[in-house]
Design a protein around this motif. Sequence first.
Motif, mmCIF file in Angstrom:
data_model
loop_
_atom_site.group_PDB
_atom_site.id
_atom_site.type_symbol
_atom_site.label_atom_id
_atom_site.label_comp_id
_atom_site.label_asym_id
_atom_site.label_seq_id
_atom_site.Cartn_x
_atom_site.Cartn_y
_atom_site.Cartn_z
ATOM 1 N N SER A 72 0.836 -1.211 0.000
ATOM 2 C CA SER A 72 0.000 0.000 0.000
ATOM 3 C C SER A 72 0.868 1.256 0.000
ATOM 4 C CB SER A 72 -0.914 0.029 1.239
ATOM 5 O OG SER A 72 -1.709 -1.111 1.263
ATOM 6 N N LEU A 75 2.275 1.622 -3.484
ATOM 7 C CA LEU A 75 1.220 2.049 -4.411
ATOM 8 C C LEU A 75 0.939 3.542 -4.211
ATOM 9 C CD1 LEU A 75 -0.823 0.954 -6.536
ATOM 10 C CD2 LEU A 75 -2.449 0.712 -4.662
ATOM 11 N N GLY A 76 0.901 3.943 -2.943
ATOM 12 C CA GLY A 76 0.676 5.360 -2.633
ATOM 13 C C GLY A 76 1.748 6.233 -3.266
ATOM 14 N N GLN A 77 2.990 5.784 -3.225
ATOM 15 C CA GLN A 77 4.081 6.571 -3.818
ATOM 16 C C GLN A 77 3.931 6.676 -5.336
ATOM 17 O OE1 GLN A 77 5.966 8.259 -1.965
ATOM 18 N NE2 GLN A 77 5.613 7.219 -0.017
ATOM 19 N N ALA B 531 1.775 3.786 6.045
ATOM 20 C CA ALA B 531 1.254 3.488 4.706
ATOM 21 C C ALA B 531 -0.034 4.258 4.453
ATOM 22 C CB ALA B 531 1.021 1.988 4.571
ATOM 23 N N VAL B 534 0.045 7.794 2.941
ATOM 24 C CA VAL B 534 0.310 8.031 1.515
ATOM 25 C C VAL B 534 -0.680 7.308 0.605
ATOM 26 C CG1 VAL B 534 2.772 8.437 1.866
ATOM 27 C CG2 VAL B 534 1.974 6.119 1.381
ATOM 28 N N SER B 535 -1.638 6.586 1.192
ATOM 29 C CA SER B 535 -2.516 5.757 0.357
ATOM 30 C C SER B 535 -3.731 6.506 -0.153
ATOM 31 C CB SER B 535 -2.990 4.537 1.152
ATOM 32 O OG SER B 535 -1.909 3.700 1.398
ATOM 33 N N ASP B 536 -4.308 5.971 -1.245
ATOM 34 C CA ASP B 536 -5.551 6.552 -1.756
ATOM 35 C C ASP B 536 -6.713 6.069 -0.889
ATOM 36 O OD1 ASP B 536 -6.029 3.942 -2.439
ATOM 37 O OD2 ASP B 536 -5.815 4.228 -4.589
ATOM 38 N N PHE B 539 -7.196 2.074 -0.576
ATOM 39 C CA PHE B 539 -6.215 1.356 0.239
ATOM 40 C C PHE B 539 -6.146 1.901 1.661
ATOM 41 C CE2 PHE B 539 -5.253 -0.858 -3.504
ATOM 42 C CZ PHE B 539 -4.676 -2.046 -3.082
ATOM 43 N N LEU B 543 -6.401 -0.476 4.807
ATOM 44 C CA LEU B 543 -5.464 -0.429 5.937
ATOM 45 C C LEU B 543 -6.202 -0.193 7.248
ATOM 46 C CD1 LEU B 543 -2.648 1.596 4.173
ATOM 47 C CD2 LEU B 543 -2.496 -0.770 4.935
#
Lengths: 387, 620
Positions: A72, A75-77, B531, B534-536, B539, B543
Amino acid sequence: MTGRTSQGSEVDQLVREAQRLGYTETSTRLLERAVEIADRRRDKRLAFWLRHQLVRYATFSSHPEIALVAFSWCLGQTKRDPRQFSLTQRFGDRTADCLLWQFKWVARIARFTQFSRDKIEEVAAALEAAYLEQGASPRSALKIRLQNAVVMNDNHLVRRLQQQWWSAPRDEWSDCKACDWAYYAECFGQIGEHENSLRSFQQLIESGASCVQTPAGDFGTHLIRAVRCGKSEKAWRWHRMGLQLQGDRNVFATSRAGHLAFLGLMGKAQEAIGLLERSVDWGVRSGSPRTRLLCHYGFRSLTQRLMNARLGQTPIRSGLLPCDHERRVTDISSVHTFFEDDVTELGSAFDARNGNQGEALRRQKWEAFADCSVDSDELPKFSVPEF
Amino acid sequence: MRSQFRLQTSRGPIHPYMAANQSPMLFQVDLHGVVDLLSNHLYSSQDVFVRELLQNSVDAVAARAALEPTYSGRILIELIGSGAGATLVVDDDGIGLTEAEVHEFLATIGRTSKRGTSLSELVDFIGQFGVGLLACFMVSDEIVVQTRSVRPGSSAFEWRGSAEGTYTLSEIRTERGPGMTLYLRSRPGTEGIFQPHHMKQLIRHYGGLLPVPISFKAGGPEELLTSPALPWETKGLSYQESREHVLRMGERLFGERFADYIPVEAPAGALSGIGFVLGHRAAPNSPRRHRAYLKRMLLTERADNLLPNWAYFVRCLVNAESLRPTASREAFYEDATLALVRDQLGEAIRDWIVRLAEEEPSRLDRFVSIHFEALKALATVDDDFFRIIIDVLPFETNEGVMSIGRLRRDEETIRYTPDRDTFRQIGPIARAQGLRLVDAGYSYDDDLLARLPLLAPPTKVDRVDGLWLANRFSEPTLEDRSEFATVLRQGDLALQEFHTDVVLRRFEPAHVAALHCLSSEGAFLRSVEQAREVSDQLFSSVLDGLADQGPASGRRAQLVLNLDNPITRTLSRVDEPEKLRNAIHLLYAQSLLSAHRALTEKEVDLLNQSTRRLLEWGLA
């Protein structure tokens, strides 16, 4: 290493040590440590590469939850900084050495009970979109949906998707032939076509195809079927081959459960107890509730047989299960109770999420199986529950 | 007249309802296809034709020896010319073949040795001549065999087989003794194989250990390439001489100098040989390449299923008399006998280590210093071995590397951290409290230590983390509690969003102002938090789902303030809540950095803002 860290640096040492050990929980911990160092240095490129490694090691050491978190972040990066990071950036020669490939490993979130069917489908759709964007065949996305359907005991869907997936064209994003073949066999087991399952698995073995997971993690699934088909000698051979290939890697927890159930069925109590002791914590150590559940079905079947044989008081070591913590010892009867409670609780959680009684039925089948002998007439030829 | 090669098939009708007048038909053989199958799918290289030829000759010699107890055979291999057009001649004085046997053995593919024919009864063939001969078609278009059976009154015959799938057989008038001579002419493209030096190497490679004298000739005098004794049999040599002999042999065969060697035997496979102990630390997943002979013929240099998984520090050189080969005869077939052999070899290695422990402690120490990891692996699955070896195994502690024996002598309870991060953080602080900690973050250490109480009583073990250490620190006095009541209240509020409790303790070293203690669940949840930042949306929600499985309390970490530290003491004198919260935030960030934790974006932001405010207040 790909020259991304300076020679001799702490990260370099951690990565090399992890690589030396192969796919183990220790390696995963080492890589987590390396990630933490990279994060502390604010070195995003290094952190991205290390997490890419971590996804692989966590996946193959039965910690999908760690893999999912690391993935995750990556993917975010790719979304935050697409010029620097991308899903298809390769860190090796193979197609599998990129994040898009790893998407397949983490997208099977049906193995966690807390995710709704809608959320599971949302993630599968995100994976499908990512693959289609690369011009890939629908095969990979179909397999993820199929795997989720198997976990959710949606056998009607399994039947449909199995054929769709199998007939979809292979491409560079498809899983290796060994994995696909093994899973094809497993799907037959899920929908009750045990002869087809066994036949497909036999074909896989005869083909000699293999990879890091297959067939090491598949023998256990087919041992009891093989006995039921009158192929006991072959089952013994597969049993030995499976154990030899698995070593002591708990990523094979589900398969190990099959080996133990097999030993129980064949009346090899002493051998079974020795093997159980070496793997009794595997289910608990796994980060996947699904793996834990399947593992404990098999373990429970063995402990039930051992109890039937009046071996309930036999001492057994365990680091994680309820035990006398000072002596780290418990007995068959206690671990049996633990497994029984665990499969009941986890099975109910899966059924509640799945909206069916699949696990309740599976539990009943396992219970019936635990009371039957190898030459019992009461068992229909292929009634042994699938993994 | 030319005849076709035949495929061996079942003798009777296949179907029980087959009419009596329906005569069964023979399968047709496409010899080109079969040879292609052999060279591309069965054998790993064309070179194996030499092994097949040697096997045939050795079998023939053994068969004659069974008839004539005083007979001792010999094999001569001659290379006439070299490269293109060279001819290889393989001559033995073995049992030879009668006319019927020529048809049966040279021209029938798939004939096994278990059919009770007069010839096969004489010797336990491991070869299957038909298939073995076919291997020669990989390098030659025609094979010529001249043979005369040892049986009285037998004539000599010449058999010519063609890669086209036909053969001729004729009686020849020649003064030859019993035995067989086989001629091969190299096919274009195989010139490299038919070089004298290469051919000699191949014969040595495959047949160097065969019990029959094998000589080689290529233009010059004959050279004997075999010796009757197995190379690891060192009768008549002193201990030092035989040790040097065996180690040098290992170096020659495996290309590396080994640290030690272990004579091994496995009665289940009538197997004997040497296990060479690597002189360097090996990786558990490194390829296991054992050199294995079957009935003294080289089977493979890459046997990977001979030893148990834990014995990855040993490379074997073995000969088995009764294991089963695979179809290509380049590996051992995985069956119950091989499983038993594996156990017996593992036991031989284990017994050697046990003997070292009892009789040669200094040799054991050298061995342990290199291969402790493998020993740990074995000890995790073998209780008896565990009891014998555990005391000499080294473990990392916050006072340096120590053996378990020393740890057990010094303390009743051995305390260890399950991972290196925790050890790094709390190891030095524990040492300042006079507490010894073992770092069990290495492979197998956690498992071994957990089993100590059961297998090596009365030792006890305690698995510890930062929270455990914090509980060992001195409790604050009532006065301290009163003085720091506001600090605790404001601290809890300030760190609520970081799921962290603030607690007061006194501990050494005094220069540490605060300690950040985390459970393993807490560590995982920190990575989830990172995480999620920075996730959309999708995700991020996934999480969230993972985090929901964490500890129910929501508080999974502690900030332990050290009352012996002067900076911490000043906190109670800060009157303004905003400044107090700012100071707590700074201590929190500092404790994270001291614990080598990576800061989340939220924590970096916290650190920046707190520092900026401090500067602003200072400048004002």
